[in-house]
Every structure is written in C-alpha cells, then in structure tokens.
Design an enzyme around this catalytic site. Structure first.
Site, PDB file in Angstrom:
ATOM      1  N   SER A 259       0.921  -1.153   0.117  1.00  0.00           N
ATOM      2  CA  SER A 259       0.387   0.329  -0.148  1.00  0.00           C
ATOM      3  C   SER A 259       0.747   1.009  -0.278  1.00  0.00           C
ATOM      4  CB  SER A 259      -0.874   0.015   1.258  1.00  0.00           C
ATOM      5  OG  SER A 259      -0.271   1.083   1.314  1.00  0.00           O
ATOM      6  N   LYS A 260       0.003   2.259  -0.094  1.00  0.00           N
ATOM      7  CA  LYS A 260       0.479   3.606  -0.664  1.00  0.00           C
ATOM      8  C   LYS A 260       1.370   4.413   0.777  1.00  0.00           C
ATOM      9  CE  LYS A 260      -1.664   6.211  -3.325  1.00  0.00           C
ATOM     10  NZ  LYS A 260      -2.958   7.359  -4.039  1.00  0.00           N
ATOM     11  N   ARG A 261       0.610   3.532   1.864  1.00  0.00           N
ATOM     12  CA  ARG A 261       1.044   4.125   3.280  1.00  0.00           C
ATOM     13  C   ARG A 261       2.287   2.963   3.929  1.00  0.00           C
ATOM     14  NH1 ARG A 261      -3.375   4.965   1.820  1.00  0.00           N
ATOM     15  NH2 ARG A 261      -4.421   3.060   2.106  1.00  0.00           N
ATOM     16  N   ASP A 262       2.688   2.196   3.564  1.00  0.00           N
ATOM     17  CA  ASP A 262       3.678   1.359   3.906  1.00  0.00           C
ATOM     18  C   ASP A 262       4.880   1.641   3.378  1.00  0.00           C
ATOM     19  OD1 ASP A 262       4.784  -1.509   3.494  1.00  0.00           O
ATOM     20  OD2 ASP A 262       2.727  -2.045   3.101  1.00  0.00           O
TER      21      ASP A 262
END
Ligand code: GLU
Ligand code: ZN
Length: 490
Positions: A259-262
């Site tokens: 995910s982008k937040r990873d």
C-alpha cells in the site's frame, strides 16, 4: 495497414509522496513508448482539490526527472493538447458532460444518499444486484421538474449500455463484464465538479491515447471507460477505443497488497538511501516483466529494446527489498570509478557526512573509493565506510567495542602496536606486522586484526584494514591504538 503511432500516458494524481507502484506504472509506459518510438504523455489528474497538493505535484515531476523517465508531452514540456493539468481543463469536461446528456448518454440523478442506501440494502436482502438501480434513467420532464422544485441536488450519471462490455486486455486476454455488474455511474458531482470517471477517459480520448497501461486496481473502471469511449466516438470526440493493459498487483509483507502507506513503498526512502535510479528501475521492471529467464541485471536501454506489453505477466508480483538492494549493489559495481565517486559526492558532505568539511580529503577518498565500490549496497553506505579517515576520532560503536575488546585484547594490541610502529608503511607490511603479533598470542589473522580494526576505525566491519591504515597514516594509527589501550586500562 500501418498502425497509428503509440501514445501512452502516465497520469498520476498529486496526492502524497510518490511510491514504487506509481513508478512501476510510469516505467512500463515509458518503456513501451520508447520501445515503439511512440509518445509518453504526462497528465496531472488534479481534479480533487481536497486531496491534491502543489507540493506533491512538484515532487512527482522531480521524481520522474531523477529517475530519467522523460515525457514527450506534459507539464514543463508542453504539447498540442495543453494544458496537461486537469485542474486547467474544467471547461472542456463541462462541455463534454453537456454533450453526453444532450445525446442521452448521461442523465441527471436526483436520488439522495439515504434513498440510494435504502434501495441498495433492500436489493442485497433480496439477493438482487446492489449497484445503482437506474431509478432516474428515464425520468419524464415533469418528474425532473418536480425534483428540481423540491430543491434536490443532482449528479450526472453515465448510462451504461444494456449489452455486456467485452475488451481484450493486453495482459489478461479477453474480459467480459455484464450489465448487472457495471451499473450507471456518476460522472459529475452535485456541485458541478467532474469526477475521475469522466475526466480520465475524456482526456485519453482528446489526447489520442492508444494504450492505457495501469495497475490492476483500476480494472473495474475499464468497462465503464470503454462504454464512455463508445459514446464519445458517437459524438465524434474520440476515434477509437484504446487498448488496455492492467499491470499486476505488487504484494508486500505477509502477501498483502503493497500500500501507499507502507514505508517500503515510498520512493523518497530509496532516494535517501542512495539507490541509483537505474538500479531501482531495473528492480521495479521485474515486477511483472523480465528480460530473460537468466538475467536480472540490465540497463534501461536493454529494457527499452526488449519491452513489450504482451510479455507482462498478470500474476501478482512480490516486492522484495533484499532483491532490490542486491540489484542496486550490482549497478553500483558497474559504474566506472569516476561515476561512482560522483554518485557518492552528496553523501560526503552535510547533512549526511558526520565529519567537519575541512577534514575531507578528496585524494584519500579517491584512493579508498574502489575498495568501497565493491562493498556498498546503497550509496549512503559510503559514509560509514570512510568516516574513520575524516573524523578526528573513530566513531564510538559500543557493540563493535564489546565484540573485539575481549580479555587479552590489550596484550594483543600492545604487541601489534610495537610491530606496526616499526613496519614500513604499506598495506603488505602492516598485514605482516599484525600477522606476527597474532602469532605471538596464538591468534589467526582474523582474530588478531579485530581489535586493531576497532581501535582505528571504531567498527568490526569495514574496508580492507591494511589498505585503510596505509591511508590513515602512521601517526593517527598509533595514536588511536594508544587511545584504545588507555581505554582498556592497559
Ligand atoms: N489518476 C489516476 C490514478 O492515479 C490514474 C489512473 C489511470 O491510470 O487511469 O489512480
Ligand atoms: Zn437517481
């Protein structure tokens, strides 16, 4: 029949920091444009004022420049379809939305969220398809007027055809979506703002995009876009439905979608650690593609020469940081020495380097650089490899000290110091000196050199020790051994 030149696009939304999934999409589009001699259009999809930021836009362009993924049309470059920022194209979308409604391809939907929710729940309970039920598809003029009189807001909805939509995905082959699964969908908000569902295919049409290559997460929007395209063709606003190819998901830790937040997915992380653009791109190209079964390391020129969408593999790709690092390390080894030194330059000064700038000695660095080049994985590793040369005192690393300075280290160091003091100042003689000291204490070279290394460089691991000492010089080497002996109480 000669086919039209390839026109692909990369059309990020400027939200947050660029991430590796985005870079993979940009890379595949770029490689396809370059391979076919076509054009890459960069379009900024900034129609969501609440989420888009100028900072993110600037970062995106900067990231593409750093990576060397150049575009043929777009911001800063211009082109026949300018402007390339959707926020500057609002009149166009309004106009298309009007035309779609006038031709019956779209209509005003007055349903409130509560009404939609209630009908969806009822449909679910009854086991019917739960998407939009077409309530406002064929309102009479009176019904519309009545809703307007009530003061209801309305969105614009696209009318999906009643037949299934079929297209041949360049990666996945033929796909068919039935009408129950693709209900009529909103294209303009109640406040008049056009949605992604409209502006993305409209711009693809107006900009003459021939191939849409993007992540698999967007596959569900493709049947809608194909239908919208067909309507645009009817209105003479488009000429042909583009080909679509959906790039496989990228999986992160625990086999979950990256995910982008990873943290692992942030491009800035790779830049800050000192990945080479070509190392990172080489790795990212392997997320769904390969040059050949037996070659993981290649240049972007080689990728461009070989790249074809037909070879993209639809299976989810696993993001493997270790492999990315190994590939980057290989690209570092392939640099010529001058290019390596140049690439290191930013890490040799503030804020990365811990030493006083006047302590830096370019000649000493150049002498050590070839040894470091075969050992660093990312460019930021360079600092720890050479800091012993430019710091007044070696770094204090508790763990290294504890590991090397076991009982008996003081005796070994005392002997080694005496032999080193008398040695001719070459790596070979220094090695013999430490070897001889080790023999007196019944230690092999590896064990004997550990305390010497920690005394002089502060660390248990580093560049070849005797070449390092040769550069450090006799005075500093002896002074550091003396300091270590004092610390040991010897
Ligand atoms: N702006 C869209 C996104 O970043 C583009 C999707 C597409 O490639 O169609 O998700
Ligand atoms: Zn409705």
């Amino acid at each position: 029949m000669a086919s039209a030149p390839v026109r692909v696009r990369f059309c990020p939304s400027p939200t947050g920091n660029p991430h590796v999934g985005l870079v993979r999409t940009a890379l595949f589009n770029w490689a396809y444009a370059r391979h076919t001699g076509g054009s890459l259009v960069l379009r900024i999809e900034d129609t969501d004022a609440a989420r888009d930021s100028e900072e993110s836009y600037v970062q995106l362009l900067d990231a593409l420049r750093w990576l060397g993924l150049d575009w043929d049309e777009g911001p800063e470059v211009g082109g026949p379809h300018a402007p390339y920022r959707q926020s500057q194209r609002m009149d166009l979308y309004r106009d298309v939305a009007e035309k779609l409604q006038a031709a019956g391809h779209a209509y005003r939907c007055y349903c409130t969220t509560e009404e939609l929710d209630a009908r969806r729940d009822a449909a679910r309970a009854a086991g019917r398809p739960s998407g939009y039920d077409g309530h406002c598809r064929d309102l009479s003029a009176e019904q519309r007027a009545a809703y307007e009189a009530e003061g209801r807001g309305s969105i614009v909805r696209f009318r999906m055809p009643d037949e299934p939509i079929t297209f041949t995905d360049l990666v996945r082959g033929e796909l068919t979506f039935t009408p129950e699964n693709v209900p009529d969908y909103g294209i303009v908000r109640a406040n008049g703002a056009p949605l992604y569902t409209l502006v993305n295919p409209v711009d693809d049409a107006l900009m003459g995009i021939t191939h849409v290559l993007r992540g698999e997460d967007l596959l569900s929007s493709t049947p809608r876009q194909v239908a919208l395209y067909q309507a645009l063709i009817e209105l003479d606003l488009a000429s042909e439905v583009p080909s679509f190819g959906h790039l496989p998901y990228v999986m992160g830790e625990g086999n979950k979608k990256l995910s982008k937040r990873d943290p692992q997915s942030s491009l800035n992380l790779y830049r800050e650690r000192g990945f080479l653009p070509e190392g990172l791109l080489n790795y990212l190209s392997l997320l769904g593609w390969s040059l050949s079964a037996d070659r993981d390391i290649f240049s972007m020129d080689e990728m461009v020469a070989a790249f074809d969408i037909a070879d993209v593999n639809g299976n989810p790709a696993r993001f493997d940081l270790k492999k990315a690092e190994a590939i980057n390390a290989d690209h570092i080894r392939m640099l010529d020495p001058k290019a390596f030194a140049d690439a290191c330059a930013p890490w040799l000064k503030a804020p990365h380097a811990p030493w006083a700038p006047e302590n830096f000695d370019p000649a000493a660095f150049d002498a050590l650089a070839p040894l470091a080049q075969t050992r660093v994985t990312v460019l930021s590793d360079i600092t720890a490899n050479v800091d012993f040369l430019f710091l007044d005192e070696p770094v204090e690393d508790e763990a290294s000290w504890a590991k090397a300075m076991k009982p008996g280290a003081d005796a070994l160091l005392t002997t080694a110091r005496a032999k080193i003091a008398e040695a001719e100042w070459t790596a070979g003689s220094l090695k013999n000196a430490v070897l001889a000291a080790g023999e007196e204490h019944g230690l092999k070279l590896g064990k004997a050199q550990a305390p010497v290394r920690v005394a002089t460089t502060g660390r248990t691991v580093g560049l070849p020790l005797f070449e390092s000492l040769e550069l450090l010089g006799r005075d500093r080497t002896l002074a550091r051994i003396d300091a270590a002996l004092a610390k040991l109480g010897a």
